[in-house]
Design an enzyme around this catalytic site. Structure first.
Site, PDB file in Angstrom:
ATOM      1  N   TYR A  52      27.790  84.516  55.405  1.00 43.15           N
ATOM      2  CA  TYR A  52      28.641  85.646  55.746  1.00 43.15           C
ATOM      3  C   TYR A  52      28.713  86.670  54.611  1.00 43.15           C
ATOM      4  O   TYR A  52      28.945  86.335  53.453  1.00 43.15           O
ATOM      5  CB  TYR A  52      30.072  85.184  56.078  1.00 43.15           C
ATOM      6  CG  TYR A  52      31.018  86.343  56.301  1.00 43.15           C
ATOM      7  CD1 TYR A  52      30.932  87.109  57.458  1.00 43.15           C
ATOM      8  CD2 TYR A  52      31.957  86.709  55.344  1.00 43.15           C
ATOM      9  CE1 TYR A  52      31.760  88.194  57.656  1.00 43.15           C
ATOM     10  CE2 TYR A  52      32.793  87.790  55.524  1.00 43.15           C
ATOM     11  CZ  TYR A  52      32.689  88.537  56.684  1.00 43.15           C
ATOM     12  OH  TYR A  52      33.504  89.616  56.887  1.00 43.15           O
ATOM     13  N   HIS A  82      34.469 101.781  55.158  1.00 44.22           N
ATOM     14  CA  HIS A  82      35.818 101.245  54.999  1.00 44.22           C
ATOM     15  C   HIS A  82      36.733 102.172  54.203  1.00 44.22           C
ATOM     16  O   HIS A  82      37.942 101.947  54.147  1.00 44.22           O
ATOM     17  CB  HIS A  82      35.761  99.879  54.315  1.00 44.22           C
ATOM     18  CG  HIS A  82      35.286  98.774  55.224  1.00 44.22           C
ATOM     19  ND1 HIS A  82      34.165  98.879  56.019  1.00 44.22           N
ATOM     20  CD2 HIS A  82      35.800  97.530  55.460  1.00 44.22           C
ATOM     21  CE1 HIS A  82      34.003  97.756  56.691  1.00 44.22           C
ATOM     22  NE2 HIS A  82      34.976  96.928  56.386  1.00 44.22           N
ATOM     23  N   ASN A 194      37.218  92.743  49.247  1.00 40.98           N
ATOM     24  CA  ASN A 194      37.862  91.611  49.900  1.00 40.98           C
ATOM     25  C   ASN A 194      38.897  91.013  48.948  1.00 40.98           C
ATOM     26  O   ASN A 194      38.596  90.117  48.152  1.00 40.98           O
ATOM     27  CB  ASN A 194      36.815  90.562  50.255  1.00 40.98           C
ATOM     28  CG  ASN A 194      36.960  90.041  51.666  1.00 40.98           C
ATOM     29  OD1 ASN A 194      36.334  89.086  52.040  1.00 40.98           O
ATOM     30  ND2 ASN A 194      37.794  90.672  52.462  1.00 40.98           N
ATOM     31  N   TYR A 277      85.656  93.914  45.717  1.00 37.85           N
ATOM     32  CA  TYR A 277      84.433  93.117  45.573  1.00 37.85           C
ATOM     33  C   TYR A 277      83.354  93.827  44.768  1.00 37.85           C
ATOM     34  O   TYR A 277      82.590  93.195  44.035  1.00 37.85           O
ATOM     35  CB  TYR A 277      83.858  92.774  46.955  1.00 37.85           C
ATOM     36  CG  TYR A 277      84.653  91.791  47.763  1.00 37.85           C
ATOM     37  CD1 TYR A 277      85.822  91.214  47.270  1.00 37.85           C
ATOM     38  CD2 TYR A 277      84.235  91.429  49.034  1.00 37.85           C
ATOM     39  CE1 TYR A 277      86.545  90.312  48.021  1.00 37.85           C
ATOM     40  CE2 TYR A 277      84.961  90.524  49.797  1.00 37.85           C
ATOM     41  CZ  TYR A 277      86.119  89.971  49.290  1.00 37.85           C
ATOM     42  OH  TYR A 277      86.834  89.081  50.046  1.00 37.85           O
ATOM     43  N   ARG A 280      84.562  93.003  41.256  1.00 35.14           N
ATOM     44  CA  ARG A 280      84.798  91.592  40.981  1.00 35.14           C
ATOM     45  C   ARG A 280      83.552  90.732  41.219  1.00 35.14           C
ATOM     46  O   ARG A 280      83.340  89.711  40.559  1.00 35.14           O
ATOM     47  CB  ARG A 280      85.950  91.104  41.867  1.00 35.14           C
ATOM     48  CG  ARG A 280      86.442  89.732  41.507  1.00 35.14           C
ATOM     49  CD  ARG A 280      87.592  89.212  42.360  1.00 35.14           C
ATOM     50  NE  ARG A 280      88.086  90.058  43.418  1.00 35.14           N
ATOM     51  CZ  ARG A 280      88.517  89.594  44.598  1.00 35.14           C
ATOM     52  NH1 ARG A 280      88.471  88.304  44.855  1.00 35.14           N
ATOM     53  NH2 ARG A 280      88.998  90.419  45.511  1.00 35.14           N
ATOM     54  N   PHE A 326      41.959  86.113  51.182  1.00 35.44           N
ATOM     55  CA  PHE A 326      42.272  87.543  51.188  1.00 35.44           C
ATOM     56  C   PHE A 326      43.568  87.838  51.935  1.00 35.44           C
ATOM     57  O   PHE A 326      44.065  88.964  51.904  1.00 35.44           O
ATOM     58  CB  PHE A 326      41.147  88.329  51.869  1.00 35.44           C
ATOM     59  CG  PHE A 326      40.746  87.739  53.188  1.00 35.44           C
ATOM     60  CD1 PHE A 326      41.576  87.799  54.291  1.00 35.44           C
ATOM     61  CD2 PHE A 326      39.526  87.090  53.327  1.00 35.44           C
ATOM     62  CE1 PHE A 326      41.217  87.245  55.503  1.00 35.44           C
ATOM     63  CE2 PHE A 326      39.150  86.530  54.533  1.00 35.44           C
ATOM     64  CZ  PHE A 326      40.004  86.607  55.619  1.00 35.44           C
ATOM     65  N   GLU A 411      39.971  89.237  63.511  1.00 34.55           N
ATOM     66  CA  GLU A 411      41.023  89.224  62.495  1.00 34.55           C
ATOM     67  C   GLU A 411      42.351  89.440  63.222  1.00 34.55           C
ATOM     68  O   GLU A 411      42.878  90.541  63.291  1.00 34.55           O
ATOM     69  CB  GLU A 411      40.730  90.304  61.450  1.00 34.55           C
ATOM     70  CG  GLU A 411      39.386  90.036  60.768  1.00 34.55           C
ATOM     71  CD  GLU A 411      38.830  91.213  59.988  1.00 34.55           C
ATOM     72  OE1 GLU A 411      39.522  92.253  59.903  1.00 34.55           O
ATOM     73  OE2 GLU A 411      37.703  91.103  59.479  1.00 34.55           O
TER      74      GLU A 411
END
Length: 499
Positions: A52, A82, A194, A277, A280, A326, A411
């Site tokens: 791959y 990409h 990646n 609060y 405190r 990844f 994916e």
């Protein structure tokens, strides 16, 4: 000089590189590991093995075999296709951190990349040439593909960079600093993109800023306690040891230290029996945010030294395994958690601002105005703080619970970790502005009480802050005050030193 090994990079070293502009070198051991894994990749290509990302396409195209003659074209096509991020560029310090973190991950020797490619990443750091990387477009699984692709474009001489404060074509900047682009070979494009280095880089910057802001929140709250004549008994060590959270104990101890010689704080029963609060419960709330920071730090320290590539190459065993390192889920959770923790620091700060300006809740001049009615004073600064904390509540909605399938359902679960990190970054900027408003109001309040009666620490903090923002003697454009004080908080670290 910081030497990276892929094993022991620290957040402090990242800080030195990103903000201190420390230079970076590759360890000899890492060079050897990378060379061995590279040899294995070249053997696979030569033998025509089906692996791959080396001799196949990507994502849904993982079943498409790529001929030996086309492996280099495959890698450059990957980077160009990409690089489709959108939106405003990530801050320059994030881009610098991305270069460092990706180089460190590749230095582990599991990625099959040549040493010269990783060296170019380090050369960019050392020459302060920073890729322009759009902030939007990553799903946070399969790695931060789009942001890292924009980073990788620079290595091949494409895209744009920031150099000496100017945005320019990469080719121009490389020529000015005497660097040459590389030609990516088998697997190298995939090895560069990646990974989780965009979300992790933003995460590291977030953590470094958040840690400073958390200390400042404790310090600013101390000034507010003086301005409102707060009751110190609530910070007694026995109270917090009885609960058991070390972070809560530590916040209470810091507050006691900051106020140890103050004449403005009170004991229970002197003016009132107990405070609201927001005063405190400072140790309980701030302490819980410190717990969040501890969790985030632990995850970041793991991730900045993690192998997040796919496939991973194990040279000793001769294995190449496709996995899912990844996937950004650990950092996605951490960044969502960080956003929540910092949003709460802003929430309680805004409530303290309200107590400082509301005449129904204190005995100070209404809205800290020098001429109530004619002068509005800090009235609308509280509005601004309220708007910021409201916005933070929207930003704090967890991104990590969302997932949209991609790559034709190959994916099919993603982390959205980069979105979580970006939201965390914005929450921190908003929180800093809220704390800046609290500091401005607290400075005004202690003036009414008497500066000479302040604790040594808070009086020093008062003097330092007054060099940034003057007293409110009449209404003015307070946006500029908030901006100056927020910039001061971002750069100054502690507001004063402890004797």
């Amino acid at each position: 000089m910081i030497t990276i090994t892929g094993q022991d990079l620290t957040l402090e070293q990242v800080n030195q590189v990103v903000y201190g502009k420390a230079k970076v070198a590759l360890s000899a051991e890492s060079s050897q590991k990378m060379n061995r894994s590279r040899e294995l990749v070249e053997e696979m290509v030569e033998q025509g093995q089906v692996v791959y990302g080396i001799t196949t396409g990507f994502g849904k195209f993982s079943d498409v075999y790529i001929q030996k003659a086309d492996v280099e074209e495959l890698q450059i096509n990957l980077i160009r296709s990409h690089a489709c991020g959108v939106g405003e560029p990530l801050p320059e310090q994030v881009s610098r951190a991305m270069l460092l973190l990706r180089a460190n991950a590749l230095a582990k020797g599991f990625s099959g990349i040549r040493e010269e490619v990783v060296q170019l990443l380090l050369d960019l750091i050392n020459h302060q040439v920073h890729p322009v990387i759009p902030s939007q477009g990553s799903l946070g699984a399969s790695g931060d593909l789009a942001p890292l692709a924009h980073m990788a474009l620079v290595l091949v001489g494409e895209g744009e960079v920031l150099y000496q404060g100017k945005q320019m074509a990469t080719e121009q900047a490389l020529e000015q600093v005497g660097l040459k682009p590389v030609i990516l070979k088998a697997k190298e494009g995939l090895a560069l993109i990646n990974g989780t280095q965009a979300m992790t880089a933003v995460g590291v910057i977030n953590y470094l800023q958040a840690e400073t802001l958390a200390y400042q929140a404790d310090q600013i709250a101390s000034l507010t306690l003086e301005g409102l004549q707060g009751i110190i008994d609530a910070f007694d060590e026995d109270v917090h040891v009885a609960r058991g959270y070390k972070e809560q104990v530590a916040v209470a101890e810091r507050i006691r230290t900051y106020l140890k010689d103050s004449q403005l704080i009170t004991k229970q029963g002197e003016l009132r029996v107990q405070d609201a609060y927001s005063l405190r419960c400072i140790p309980q709330v701030h302490g819980a945010s410190w717990q969040v920071l501890g969790y985030v730090k632990e995850k970041l320290e793991i991730e900045i030294n993690a192998a997040t590539d796919n496939p991973l190459i194990f040279t000793d065993e001769g294995k190449v395994i496709s996995g899912g390192n990844f996937h950004g889920q650990p950092i996605a959770f951490a960044m969502d958690f960080l956003g929540i923790g910092l949003a709460e620091l802003a929430n309680i700060s805004e409530r303290r601002v309200e107590r400082l300006v509301n005449p129904q809740l204190n005995d100070l001049p209404p809205f800290l105005s020098p001429q109530p009615g004619l002068q509005s004073g800090a009235m609308i600064m509280q509005y601004c703080a309220a708007a910021l904390v409201s916005e933070n509540k929207t930003l704090a909605h967890p991104a990590s619970v969302d997932s949209i399938p991609s790559s034709a359902n190959q994916e099919d679960h993603v982390s959205m970790g980069t979105i979580a990190a970006r939201h965390g970054y914005q929450i921190i900027q908003n929180a800093r502005n809220v704390l800046a408003i609290e500091l401005i109001c607290a400075l005004q309040a202690v003036e009414f009480r008497g500066i000479e009666r302040m604790a040594s620490f808070t009086q020093q903090a008062y003097n330092n802050a007054r060099s940034i923002v003057p007293s409110i003697t009449k209404d003015r454009e307070f946006a500029k005050d908030i901006e100056r004080v927020a910039s001061y908080l971002e750069s100054c670290g502690h507001l004063a030193s402890i004797d």
